[in-house]
Design a protein around this motif. Structure first.
Motif, PDB file in Angstrom:
ATOM      1  N   ALA A  78       0.875  -0.979  -0.153  1.00  0.00           N
ATOM      2  CA  ALA A  78      -0.128   0.355  -0.061  1.00  0.00           C
ATOM      3  C   ALA A  78       1.024   1.227   0.012  1.00  0.00           C
ATOM      4  O   ALA A  78       1.833   1.264   0.748  1.00  0.00           O
ATOM      5  CB  ALA A  78      -1.038  -0.040   1.283  1.00  0.00           C
ATOM      6  N   PRO A  79       0.634   2.207  -1.006  1.00  0.00           N
ATOM      7  CA  PRO A  79       1.559   3.422  -0.872  1.00  0.00           C
ATOM      8  C   PRO A  79       1.528   4.130   0.450  1.00  0.00           C
ATOM      9  O   PRO A  79       2.822   4.685   0.813  1.00  0.00           O
ATOM     10  CB  PRO A  79       0.890   4.209  -1.929  1.00  0.00           C
ATOM     11  CG  PRO A  79       0.017   3.352  -2.950  1.00  0.00           C
ATOM     12  CD  PRO A  79      -0.555   2.139  -2.112  1.00  0.00           C
ATOM     13  N   GLU A  80       0.561   4.170   0.938  1.00  0.00           N
ATOM     14  CA  GLU A  80       0.704   4.959   2.322  1.00  0.00           C
ATOM     15  C   GLU A  80       1.271   4.198   3.552  1.00  0.00           C
ATOM     16  O   GLU A  80       2.093   4.631   4.173  1.00  0.00           O
ATOM     17  CB  GLU A  80      -0.875   5.347   2.908  1.00  0.00           C
ATOM     18  CG  GLU A  80      -1.754   4.107   3.338  1.00  0.00           C
ATOM     19  CD  GLU A  80      -2.369   3.528   1.994  1.00  0.00           C
ATOM     20  OE1 GLU A  80      -3.218   2.247   2.410  1.00  0.00           O
ATOM     21  OE2 GLU A  80      -2.344   3.901   0.848  1.00  0.00           O
ATOM     22  N   GLY A  81       1.530   2.793   3.127  1.00  0.00           N
ATOM     23  CA  GLY A  81       2.290   2.025   4.131  1.00  0.00           C
ATOM     24  C   GLY A  81       3.799   2.213   3.830  1.00  0.00           C
ATOM     25  O   GLY A  81       4.632   2.569   4.647  1.00  0.00           O
ATOM     26  N   ASP A  82       4.002   2.364   2.446  1.00  0.00           N
ATOM     27  CA  ASP A  82       5.427   2.502   2.024  1.00  0.00           C
ATOM     28  C   ASP A  82       6.014   3.987   2.656  1.00  0.00           C
ATOM     29  O   ASP A  82       7.127   3.952   2.928  1.00  0.00           O
ATOM     30  CB  ASP A  82       5.522   2.573   0.372  1.00  0.00           C
ATOM     31  CG  ASP A  82       5.104   1.167  -0.110  1.00  0.00           C
ATOM     32  OD1 ASP A  82       4.879   0.268   0.662  1.00  0.00           O
ATOM     33  OD2 ASP A  82       4.763   1.432  -1.391  1.00  0.00           O
ATOM     34  N   ASP A  83       4.940   4.752   2.596  1.00  0.00           N
ATOM     35  CA  ASP A  83       5.523   6.199   2.882  1.00  0.00           C
ATOM     36  C   ASP A  83       5.733   6.145   4.580  1.00  0.00           C
ATOM     37  O   ASP A  83       6.790   6.794   4.745  1.00  0.00           O
ATOM     38  CB  ASP A  83       4.429   7.298   2.614  1.00  0.00           C
ATOM     39  CG  ASP A  83       4.308   7.473   1.041  1.00  0.00           C
ATOM     40  OD1 ASP A  83       5.073   7.208   0.342  1.00  0.00           O
ATOM     41  OD2 ASP A  83       3.160   7.912   0.894  1.00  0.00           O
ATOM     42  N   GLU A  84       5.023   5.492   5.149  1.00  0.00           N
ATOM     43  CA  GLU A  84       5.106   5.533   6.746  1.00  0.00           C
ATOM     44  C   GLU A  84       6.392   4.852   6.908  1.00  0.00           C
ATOM     45  O   GLU A  84       7.145   5.138   7.792  1.00  0.00           O
ATOM     46  CB  GLU A  84       3.852   4.805   7.061  1.00  0.00           C
ATOM     47  CG  GLU A  84       3.956   4.613   8.798  1.00  0.00           C
ATOM     48  CD  GLU A  84       3.931   5.847   9.548  1.00  0.00           C
ATOM     49  OE1 GLU A  84       4.389   5.735  10.596  1.00  0.00           O
ATOM     50  OE2 GLU A  84       3.192   6.658   9.279  1.00  0.00           O
ATOM     51  N   VAL A  85       6.680   3.502   6.363  1.00  0.00           N
ATOM     52  CA  VAL A  85       7.767   2.669   6.774  1.00  0.00           C
ATOM     53  C   VAL A  85       9.081   3.443   6.416  1.00  0.00           C
ATOM     54  O   VAL A  85      10.126   3.311   6.754  1.00  0.00           O
ATOM     55  CB  VAL A  85       7.788   1.519   6.074  1.00  0.00           C
ATOM     56  CG1 VAL A  85       9.040   0.724   6.488  1.00  0.00           C
ATOM     57  CG2 VAL A  85       6.350   0.757   6.699  1.00  0.00           C
ATOM     58  N   ALA A  86       8.904   4.520   5.233  1.00  0.00           N
ATOM     59  CA  ALA A  86      10.070   5.168   4.704  1.00  0.00           C
ATOM     60  C   ALA A  86      10.619   6.379   5.625  1.00  0.00           C
ATOM     61  O   ALA A  86      11.740   6.743   5.812  1.00  0.00           O
ATOM     62  CB  ALA A  86       9.974   5.488   3.258  1.00  0.00           C
ATOM     63  N   GLY A  87       9.629   6.775   6.458  1.00  0.00           N
ATOM     64  CA  GLY A  87       9.782   7.856   7.293  1.00  0.00           C
ATOM     65  C   GLY A  87      10.586   7.502   8.509  1.00  0.00           C
ATOM     66  O   GLY A  87      11.244   6.589   8.892  1.00  0.00           O
ATOM     67  N   LYS A  88      10.967   8.634   9.418  1.00  0.00           N
ATOM     68  CA  LYS A  88      11.966   8.774  10.354  1.00  0.00           C
ATOM     69  C   LYS A  88      11.552   7.703  11.524  1.00  0.00           C
ATOM     70  O   LYS A  88      12.790   7.158  11.776  1.00  0.00           O
ATOM     71  CB  LYS A  88      11.853  10.087  11.022  1.00  0.00           C
ATOM     72  CG  LYS A  88      13.102  10.517  11.920  1.00  0.00           C
ATOM     73  CD  LYS A  88      13.087  11.745  12.518  1.00  0.00           C
ATOM     74  CE  LYS A  88      14.292  12.306  13.197  1.00  0.00           C
ATOM     75  NZ  LYS A  88      14.581  13.416  13.761  1.00  0.00           N
ATOM     76  N   PRO A  89      10.321   7.274  11.741  1.00  0.00           N
ATOM     77  CA  PRO A  89      10.404   6.497  13.161  1.00  0.00           C
ATOM     78  C   PRO A  89      10.879   4.921  12.786  1.00  0.00           C
ATOM     79  O   PRO A  89      11.324   4.393  13.442  1.00  0.00           O
ATOM     80  CB  PRO A  89       8.580   6.461  13.436  1.00  0.00           C
ATOM     81  CG  PRO A  89       8.159   7.650  13.064  1.00  0.00           C
ATOM     82  CD  PRO A  89       9.175   8.098  11.558  1.00  0.00           C
ATOM     83  N   TRP A  90      10.664   4.584  11.379  1.00  0.00           N
ATOM     84  CA  TRP A  90      10.803   3.409  10.750  1.00  0.00           C
ATOM     85  C   TRP A  90      12.359   3.209  10.134  1.00  0.00           C
ATOM     86  O   TRP A  90      13.157   3.101  10.914  1.00  0.00           O
ATOM     87  CB  TRP A  90       9.713   2.799   9.875  1.00  0.00           C
ATOM     88  CG  TRP A  90       8.393   2.990  10.680  1.00  0.00           C
ATOM     89  CD1 TRP A  90       7.342   3.773  10.753  1.00  0.00           C
ATOM     90  CD2 TRP A  90       7.925   1.678  11.498  1.00  0.00           C
ATOM     91  NE1 TRP A  90       6.379   3.420  11.629  1.00  0.00           N
ATOM     92  CE2 TRP A  90       6.696   2.186  12.071  1.00  0.00           C
ATOM     93  CE3 TRP A  90       8.416   0.593  11.943  1.00  0.00           C
ATOM     94  CZ2 TRP A  90       6.107   1.408  12.911  1.00  0.00           C
ATOM     95  CZ3 TRP A  90       7.914  -0.339  12.636  1.00  0.00           C
ATOM     96  CH2 TRP A  90       6.660   0.073  13.079  1.00  0.00           C
TER      97      TRP A  90
END
Length: 183
Positions: A78-90
């Motif tokens: 899911a694109p929103e999951g990809d963006d979340e995981v690429a972010g600072k917390p992950w």
């Protein structure tokens, strides 16, 4: 005379099989992962990685491998999951764009099974890992398959409110299929 012919045939067959596999075929290879979110298994993959490989089945102790995984190429489905995981917390891909594995030794276990020891670096943290793998030769091509588990807390994957393991489990199973050609 039959013994000499048999010995020659076996030596020739072994020499024909002995080859150094060095050319990874990225389009025929995969690095996938599975984790649990709220108790449900979720699969993902990385779409881009680069590698250097030198593996001769006749001399496994001299093998070497390194893999650089483009963490921004994560595909969670899911694109929103990809963006979340690429972010600072992950993964924090802006500061740490790649994960890196460098082998330090290969131990043959018999048959086509091996243990590959190495250093895995993610988000500036490095851990020693031992990766069980199988190797299957098919002419000038060969496939390495295996899996191992990492703990995301060891690499600070999931910081802040995600540091707990009540929603996303600590264990992440890494699975790989690497196809390589011989010289």
């Amino acid at each position: 005379m039959k013994r000499i012919a048999l010995a020659f045939a076996l030596t020739t067959a072994f020499a024909a099989q002995a080859a150094e596999f060095t050319q990874v075929q990225a389009d025929k290879s995969a690095i996938n992962f599975t984790y649990k979110q709220m108790g449900v298994a979720v699969d993902g993959k990385f779409k881009r990685f680069s590698s250097q490989l030198a593996f001769d089945p006749a001399r496994p102790a001299s093998a070497s491998a390194s893999f650089d995984v483009d963490l921004a190429s994560v595909d969670t489905g899911a694109p929103e999951g990809d963006d979340e995981v690429a972010g600072k917390p992950w993964f924090n891909t802006k500061a740490f764009p790649t994960a890196r594995f460098v082998s330090t030794g290969v131990k043959p276990l018999g048959g086509n099974k091996y243990e590959v020891a190495g250093q895995l670096s993610i988000k500036g943290k490095t851990q020693a890992v031992v990766v069980p793998a199988t190797f299957t030769a098919q002419g000038k091509s060969g496939a390495f398959d295996g899996s191992f588990t990492i703990r995301r807390a060891d690499f600070a994957i999931g910081e802040g409110s995600w540091a707990k393991f009540d929603i996303v489990a600590n264990d992440v199973l890494i699975k790989f299929h690497i196809t390589a050609n011989s010289k």
